[in-house]
Design a protein around this motif. Structure first.
Motif, PDB file in Angstrom:
ATOM      1  N   VAL A 289      -2.293   5.229  -7.240  1.00 30.95           N
ATOM      2  CA  VAL A 289      -1.723   6.517  -6.902  1.00 30.95           C
ATOM      3  C   VAL A 289      -2.121   7.548  -7.952  1.00 30.95           C
ATOM      4  O   VAL A 289      -2.152   7.254  -9.151  1.00 30.95           O
ATOM      5  CB  VAL A 289      -0.190   6.406  -6.780  1.00 30.95           C
ATOM      6  CG1 VAL A 289       0.434   5.968  -8.091  1.00 30.95           C
ATOM      7  CG2 VAL A 289       0.411   7.714  -6.305  1.00 30.95           C
ATOM      8  N   LYS A 290      -2.425   8.753  -7.501  1.00 34.15           N
ATOM      9  CA  LYS A 290      -2.745   9.847  -8.403  1.00 34.15           C
ATOM     10  C   LYS A 290      -1.434  10.478  -8.869  1.00 34.15           C
ATOM     11  O   LYS A 290      -0.814  11.250  -8.145  1.00 34.15           O
ATOM     12  CB  LYS A 290      -3.623  10.869  -7.697  1.00 34.15           C
ATOM     13  CG  LYS A 290      -4.967  10.296  -7.262  1.00 34.15           C
ATOM     14  CD  LYS A 290      -5.791  11.346  -6.515  1.00 34.15           C
ATOM     15  CE  LYS A 290      -7.133  10.749  -6.065  1.00 34.15           C
ATOM     16  NZ  LYS A 290      -7.943  11.752  -5.298  1.00 34.15           N
ATOM     17  N   HIS A 291      -1.021  10.116 -10.057  1.00 30.78           N
ATOM     18  CA  HIS A 291       0.305  10.507 -10.509  1.00 30.78           C
ATOM     19  C   HIS A 291       0.461  12.014 -10.662  1.00 30.78           C
ATOM     20  O   HIS A 291       1.572  12.536 -10.588  1.00 30.78           O
ATOM     21  CB  HIS A 291       0.650   9.797 -11.827  1.00 30.78           C
ATOM     22  CG  HIS A 291      -0.289  10.102 -12.941  1.00 30.78           C
ATOM     23  ND1 HIS A 291      -1.457   9.406 -13.151  1.00 30.78           N
ATOM     24  CD2 HIS A 291      -0.220  11.050 -13.903  1.00 30.78           C
ATOM     25  CE1 HIS A 291      -2.067   9.898 -14.209  1.00 30.78           C
ATOM     26  NE2 HIS A 291      -1.354  10.893 -14.688  1.00 30.78           N
TER      27      HIS A 291
ATOM     28  N   ASN B   6      -1.016   1.172 -10.258  1.00 35.19           N
ATOM     29  CA  ASN B   6      -1.257   1.445  -8.839  1.00 35.19           C
ATOM     30  C   ASN B   6      -2.312   2.552  -8.737  1.00 35.19           C
ATOM     31  O   ASN B   6      -2.433   3.387  -9.641  1.00 35.19           O
ATOM     32  CB  ASN B   6       0.037   1.906  -8.146  1.00 35.19           C
ATOM     33  CG  ASN B   6       0.937   0.751  -7.761  1.00 35.19           C
ATOM     34  OD1 ASN B   6       0.640  -0.013  -6.837  1.00 35.19           O
ATOM     35  ND2 ASN B   6       2.046   0.599  -8.478  1.00 35.19           N
TER      36      ASN B   6
ATOM     37  N   ILE C 248      -0.463   0.766  -4.068  1.00 36.59           N
ATOM     38  CA  ILE C 248       0.155   1.992  -3.572  1.00 36.59           C
ATOM     39  C   ILE C 248      -0.731   3.195  -3.921  1.00 36.59           C
ATOM     40  O   ILE C 248      -1.075   3.403  -5.084  1.00 36.59           O
ATOM     41  CB  ILE C 248       1.561   2.169  -4.173  1.00 36.59           C
ATOM     42  CG1 ILE C 248       2.455   0.987  -3.762  1.00 36.59           C
ATOM     43  CG2 ILE C 248       2.186   3.486  -3.731  1.00 36.59           C
ATOM     44  CD1 ILE C 248       3.814   0.978  -4.423  1.00 36.59           C
ATOM     45  N   VAL C 249      -1.085   3.974  -2.884  1.00 32.24           N
ATOM     46  CA  VAL C 249      -1.990   5.114  -3.080  1.00 32.24           C
ATOM     47  C   VAL C 249      -1.271   6.455  -2.969  1.00 32.24           C
ATOM     48  O   VAL C 249      -1.819   7.498  -3.359  1.00 32.24           O
ATOM     49  CB  VAL C 249      -3.153   5.066  -2.067  1.00 32.24           C
ATOM     50  CG1 VAL C 249      -4.016   3.845  -2.302  1.00 32.24           C
ATOM     51  CG2 VAL C 249      -2.635   5.076  -0.634  1.00 32.24           C
ATOM     52  N   LYS C 250      -0.029   6.430  -2.454  1.00 33.50           N
ATOM     53  CA  LYS C 250       0.670   7.694  -2.252  1.00 33.50           C
ATOM     54  C   LYS C 250       2.171   7.483  -2.389  1.00 33.50           C
ATOM     55  O   LYS C 250       2.709   6.465  -1.980  1.00 33.50           O
ATOM     56  CB  LYS C 250       0.353   8.265  -0.854  1.00 33.50           C
ATOM     57  CG  LYS C 250       0.953   9.638  -0.595  1.00 33.50           C
ATOM     58  CD  LYS C 250       0.605  10.134   0.793  1.00 33.50           C
ATOM     59  CE  LYS C 250       1.213  11.502   1.045  1.00 33.50           C
ATOM     60  NZ  LYS C 250       0.908  12.013   2.416  1.00 33.50           N
ATOM     61  N   VAL C 251       2.843   8.469  -3.000  1.00 30.33           N
ATOM     62  CA  VAL C 251       4.291   8.458  -3.137  1.00 30.33           C
ATOM     63  C   VAL C 251       4.826   9.758  -2.555  1.00 30.33           C
ATOM     64  O   VAL C 251       4.493  10.848  -3.037  1.00 30.33           O
ATOM     65  CB  VAL C 251       4.727   8.324  -4.612  1.00 30.33           C
ATOM     66  CG1 VAL C 251       6.245   8.363  -4.719  1.00 30.33           C
ATOM     67  CG2 VAL C 251       4.197   7.033  -5.217  1.00 30.33           C
TER      68      VAL C 251
ATOM     69  N   LYS D 142       0.809  -1.209   0.000  1.00 29.92           N
ATOM     70  CA  LYS D 142       0.000   0.000   0.000  1.00 29.92           C
ATOM     71  C   LYS D 142       0.846   1.265   0.000  1.00 29.92           C
ATOM     72  O   LYS D 142       0.309   2.375  -0.140  1.00 29.92           O
ATOM     73  CB  LYS D 142      -0.934   0.000   1.207  1.00 29.92           C
ATOM     74  CG  LYS D 142      -1.981  -1.111   1.166  1.00 29.92           C
ATOM     75  CD  LYS D 142      -2.929  -1.015   2.349  1.00 29.92           C
ATOM     76  CE  LYS D 142      -3.988  -2.107   2.288  1.00 29.92           C
ATOM     77  NZ  LYS D 142      -4.939  -2.036   3.436  1.00 29.92           N
ATOM     78  N   LYS D 143       2.158   1.088   0.172  1.00 30.66           N
ATOM     79  CA  LYS D 143       3.061   2.240   0.143  1.00 30.66           C
ATOM     80  C   LYS D 143       4.432   1.804  -0.368  1.00 30.66           C
ATOM     81  O   LYS D 143       4.736   0.610  -0.437  1.00 30.66           O
ATOM     82  CB  LYS D 143       3.194   2.866   1.538  1.00 30.66           C
ATOM     83  CG  LYS D 143       3.782   1.922   2.574  1.00 30.66           C
ATOM     84  CD  LYS D 143       3.907   2.616   3.931  1.00 30.66           C
ATOM     85  CE  LYS D 143       4.525   1.677   4.970  1.00 30.66           C
ATOM     86  NZ  LYS D 143       4.684   2.348   6.288  1.00 30.66           N
TER      87      LYS D 143
ATOM     88  N   VAL E 163       2.009  13.554  -7.532  1.00 29.43           N
ATOM     89  CA  VAL E 163       3.401  13.228  -7.191  1.00 29.43           C
ATOM     90  C   VAL E 163       4.288  14.414  -7.559  1.00 29.43           C
ATOM     91  O   VAL E 163       4.284  14.871  -8.704  1.00 29.43           O
ATOM     92  CB  VAL E 163       3.866  11.958  -7.932  1.00 29.43           C
ATOM     93  CG1 VAL E 163       5.320  11.644  -7.569  1.00 29.43           C
ATOM     94  CG2 VAL E 163       2.966  10.782  -7.589  1.00 29.43           C
TER      95      VAL E 163
END
Length: 377
Positions: A351-353, A349, A321-324, A299-300, A356
């Protein structure tokens, strides 16, 4: 004038024959010396004519020999110490294999067993291919005469355990796609030259690896993929450079999993069920250059990647993965030496690219080295 000519003629007639001095022979080139010796051998009274007389040379009769050329097993092909007996439908290892054979190819047959004397006398054998047969048994003394074997291929058979008393000289051992459920204690003891150990596609779980199974061995590449491992084996040789455990059932990476693998450079953990990587667990692999964690349930971004100064390739696609964060990959201090990433995969994933930050990839070789987006529910 007549007196002068008479004296000159007298000097010429009284001159001795020309002979090479020892000093000249010492300084002469080798080809001149050899040519002179050949001429001297032929320069005799019987060979002074314009057309030399041919001599009859008496030769000693050759001694009869009883040595016979090595016999090639029926149906096989033998050439330059290579014996090829593949794809012949053999049910056992053939007899009369030449004793100087270095490569014996027996793949794609129906051989069920390697008996005690099947390989007897093959002291020069360096490669043995027995893959894709029906092997279920290898006699413990089958390799007792073989001290130079480097490659042994036993893949695609029906073995239920690692054969006992394998040659200590092995550099490559492949037991891929068998029925191995057990790796007995000291199964690889004394193997200090093994580079590759391939044990994938076997129903092997963690309980099947007995304590001390890898004790007393040196190996650089280990692959136990497509098995039934639920955790990272902790008793593998500390010498390994590459460890591939993809397509298993590993659910977590714990702190003590990599303590003994200080030299690890490539780690394959893709296609497992990993949900969490404990903080500090990757710090035990300071020389890591490539890590595969794709197709898991993370998830990360795993903690500790930014501290691995040699790390260049990270596969994290097809996770959860939701956040970087901005410091997930690169060190916070610019003066810290860090190898540039040549590949980071984060696609597939949630994640909202677009959220980032660009500084997240400040230690990447180029923009084409990062892969984002393409997430589908």
């Amino acid at each position: 004038m007549k007196e002068y000519m008479f004296l000159l003629l007298l000097v010429v007639c009284s001159a001795k024959p020309y002979r090479k001095s020892a000093q000249f022979m010492a300084k002469a080139p080798q080809f001149m010396i050899m040519n002179d010796m050949m001429l001297n051998d032929e320069d005799d009274d019987d060979n002074n004519a314009l057309f030399p007389i041919k001599r009859t040379v008496t030769r000693r009769p050759a001694k009869p020999t009883t040595d016979m050329p090595p016999v090639c097993p029926f149906g096989c092909q033998c050439y330059l110490r290579v014996v090829q007996c593949s794809d012949l439908g053999l049910t056992s290892i053939p007899n009369k294999i030449p004793s100087d054979t270095r490569l014996l190819d027996l793949q794609n047959n129906k051989i069920k067993e390697v008996k005690e004397n099947d390989l007897k006398g093959l002291t020069s054998l360096s490669a043995l291919f027995l893959n894709n047969n029906k092997l279920s048994k290898v006699h413990p003394k089958a390799f007792q005469d073989i001290k130079k074997l480097k490659r042994l291929y036993l893949s695609h058979n029906q073995l239920t355990e690692v054969p006992a008393k394998l040659p200590k000289s092995l550099a490559e051992l492949r037991i891929h796609d068998n029925r191995v459920k057990k790796v007995q204690k000291e199964a690889f003891k004394g193997m200090h030259f093994l580079h590759v150990l391939e044990m994938s596609a076997n129903p092997l779980d963690n309980a099947g690896i007995e304590p001390g199974a890898f004790e007393g061995m040196t190996v650089f590449h280990v692959r136990i993929a497509e098995a039934k491992l639920t955790s990272i084996p902790k008793e593998l040789p500390s010498s390994i450079y590459e460890l591939h455990l993809d397509h298993n059932k590993i659910s977590a990476v714990e702190l003590e999993d990599f303590i003994r693998y200080k030299d690890l450079q490539r780690l394959g953990l893709g296609y497992n069920k990993i949900k969490e990587i404990e903080n500090g667990s990757l710090a035990n692999t300071p020389n890591l250059r490539e890590i595969h964690l794709e197709n898991n349930k993370l998830k990360k971004v795993p903690p500790g990647l930014s501290d691995l100064k040699y790390l260049q390739v990270v596969y994290l696609h097809a996770n959860s993965i939701v956040k970087v964060d901005v410091n997930d990959f690169c060190p916070t201090e610019s003066r810290v030496k860090k190898s540039l990433y040549s590949g980071i995969s984060l696609f597939s994933n949630p994640v909202k690219h677009w959220e980032v930050q660009p500084a997240t990839f400040r230690c990447v070789a180029g923009r084409n080295s990062v892969h984002l987006g393409n997430f589908r529910k």
